[in-house]
Design an enzyme around this catalytic site. Structure first.
Site, short mmCIF file in Angstrom:
data_model
loop_
_atom_site.label_atom_id
_atom_site.label_comp_id
_atom_site.label_asym_id
_atom_site.label_seq_id
_atom_site.Cartn_x
_atom_site.Cartn_y
_atom_site.Cartn_z
N SER A 38 0.85 -1.20 0.00
CA SER A 38 0.00 0.00 0.00
C SER A 38 0.88 1.25 0.00
O SER A 38 1.90 1.27 0.68
CB SER A 38 -0.89 0.03 1.24
N HIS A 69 -8.85 -6.24 -7.19
CA HIS A 69 -7.56 -6.75 -6.70
C HIS A 69 -6.75 -7.42 -7.81
O HIS A 69 -5.91 -8.24 -7.52
CB HIS A 69 -7.78 -7.75 -5.56
N HIS A 91 -2.17 -12.68 -0.60
CA HIS A 91 -2.17 -12.76 0.86
C HIS A 91 -2.69 -14.12 1.34
O HIS A 91 -3.60 -14.69 0.75
CB HIS A 91 -3.06 -11.67 1.46
N TYR A 93 -4.54 -14.58 3.87
CA TYR A 93 -5.93 -14.46 4.32
C TYR A 93 -6.93 -14.60 3.18
O TYR A 93 -8.13 -14.72 3.41
CB TYR A 93 -6.16 -13.15 5.10
N GLU A 94 -6.45 -14.56 1.93
CA GLU A 94 -7.37 -14.75 0.81
C GLU A 94 -7.78 -16.21 0.67
O GLU A 94 -8.70 -16.53 -0.07
CB GLU A 94 -6.74 -14.25 -0.49
N ALA A 121 2.29 -2.15 4.09
CA ALA A 121 1.68 -1.26 5.08
C ALA A 121 1.66 -2.03 6.38
O ALA A 121 1.44 -3.24 6.39
CB ALA A 121 0.27 -0.90 4.66
N MET A 219 0.17 -8.20 7.51
CA MET A 219 -0.44 -9.47 7.10
C MET A 219 0.26 -10.07 5.88
O MET A 219 -0.34 -10.84 5.13
CB MET A 219 -1.92 -9.26 6.78
N SER A 220 1.52 -9.72 5.68
CA SER A 220 2.23 -10.23 4.49
C SER A 220 3.71 -10.35 4.83
O SER A 220 4.09 -10.46 5.99
CB SER A 220 2.04 -9.27 3.32
N ASN A 243 -0.85 3.24 10.54
CA ASN A 243 -1.74 3.44 11.70
C ASN A 243 -1.02 2.91 12.93
O ASN A 243 -0.07 2.14 12.80
CB ASN A 243 -3.04 2.64 11.50
N HIS A 255 -9.76 0.38 7.56
CA HIS A 255 -8.99 0.15 6.34
C HIS A 255 -8.84 1.46 5.56
O HIS A 255 -7.82 1.71 4.92
CB HIS A 255 -9.69 -0.91 5.49
N1 HPA Z 1 -2.41 -4.75 11.59
C1 HPA Z 1 -2.19 -5.64 10.61
N2 HPA Z 1 -1.93 -5.29 9.36
C2 HPA Z 1 -1.90 -3.98 9.07
C3 HPA Z 1 -2.11 -3.00 10.04
C4 HPA Z 1 -2.39 -3.41 11.38
O1 HPA Z 1 -2.61 -2.61 12.30
N3 HPA Z 1 -2.00 -1.79 9.42
C5 HPA Z 1 -1.72 -2.04 8.12
N4 HPA Z 1 -1.64 -3.37 7.90
#
Ligand code: HPA
Length: 285
Positions: A38, A69, A91, A93-94, A121, A219-220, A243, A255
């Site tokens: 991202s 995507h 990912h 999670y997909e 990200a 998550m990657s 964040n 998100h």
């Molecule tokens: N947690 C997991 N994955 C993320 C986050 C988070 O806070 N921010 C961006 N990707």
């Protein structure tokens, strides 16, 4: 490659099939592979374009079922460095097997890339991080997702029990740090932890991650780094802190916020990546 092993191994077969498919489209040989997270989605616009291959067009390639995507490999040059970009990653999670999640990484190595620059990200866990910060990944924790190396080892790719002492390459990291200094971009560093997703973590999980020594969560990336090291690629990674992780800030996570912060930091991220690629390639690749 050893044909017998390839014919017996389903993962290897699929990889070989994808390789053949891409090679029918381009004979471009990248030196470096770049995974765009991202904030870097449109990074390929900075490249001198040579070829594009949509994931959808590669038979056997894990493609996202989520609308919007779609992804592609973009082949081309940054300055005079031949690179391949993953615009859109796969990912866990997909719902894919880990072997499918890392197939594109393995494929980029087979296509010629000996170095891998991972971007993502991530949520900040360390109190010293702020949204918008860039964090050079010094080490990682992947213990909450399956290893991509589970299953029969593909000896042609790497050994059964690869060392993970120095996943992130010290010399590449040094060059990225020098680059950041020269561009007057502040670069933090820390440990990245990969969680499963797709839900963000609970505050209690983040407290656990922090106790384990993690500075940022995503998550990657960690699984991709393992697959790359298995194959002997030199690896580096940079997280864009979008964040503060759950419970660190009082705000609920969204998100949308993640995307907005990613977009806001996109320019400095792009500058750092482009100059770093040139400095990494010089004499090293
Ligand atoms: N947690 C997991 N994955 C993320 C986050 C988070 O806070 N921010 C961006 N990707």
């Amino acid at each position: 490659m050893n044909e017998t092993n390839f014919q017996e191994n389903v993962v290897a077969q699929k990889l070989h099939q994808c390789y053949t498919c891409v090679r029918q489209r381009t004979d471009f040989v990248p030196k470096l592979a770049l995974v765009l997270g991202s904030g870097l989605g449109d990074y390929a616009n900075n490249m001198k374009l040579e070829a594009e291959v949509d994931y959808h067009s590669i038979a056997g390639f894990p493609v996202s079922t989520v609308a919007g995507h779609e992804g592609r490999f973009v082949f081309g040059y940054i300055a005079d460095v031949p690179i391949v970009c993953m615009q859109g990653r796969v990912h866990y999670y997909e719902g894919y097997d880990m072997a499918d999640v890392v197939l594109p990484i393995r494929l980029m190595k087979l296509l010629g890339a000996n170095a891998l620059l991972l971007t993502n990200a991530a949520g900040g866990i360390s109190e010293t991080l702020r949204p918008g910060d860039l964090m050079l990944i010094k080490d990682q924790i992947s213990s909450f997702v399956p290893s991509p190396l589970i299953g029969a080892n593909i000896d042609e790719l790497g050994e059964r029990f690869p060392d993970m002492t120095g996943i992130y390459d010290q010399e590449i990291n040094r060059r990225i740090e020098i680059t950041a200094t020269s561009l007057e971009i502040e670069l933090r560093h820390g440990v990245y932890i990969q969680m499963q997703g797709p839900n963000y973590e609970s505050p209690a999980e983040i407290a656990m991650c922090r106790a384990l020594g993690a500075d940022a969560v995503g998550m990657s990336t960690a699984c991709e780094a393992i697959a790359a090291r298995h194959m002997g690629m030199k690896v580096a990674g940079i997280s864009l802190i979008t964040n503060m992780a759950a419970g660190i800030s009082k705000e609920p996570l969204s998100h949308k916020e993640v995307q907005q912060n990613a977009d806001a930091a996109s320019l400095k991220f792009r500058r750092l990546i482009s100059r770093s690629i040139v400095n990494i390639a010089s004499g090293l690749l």
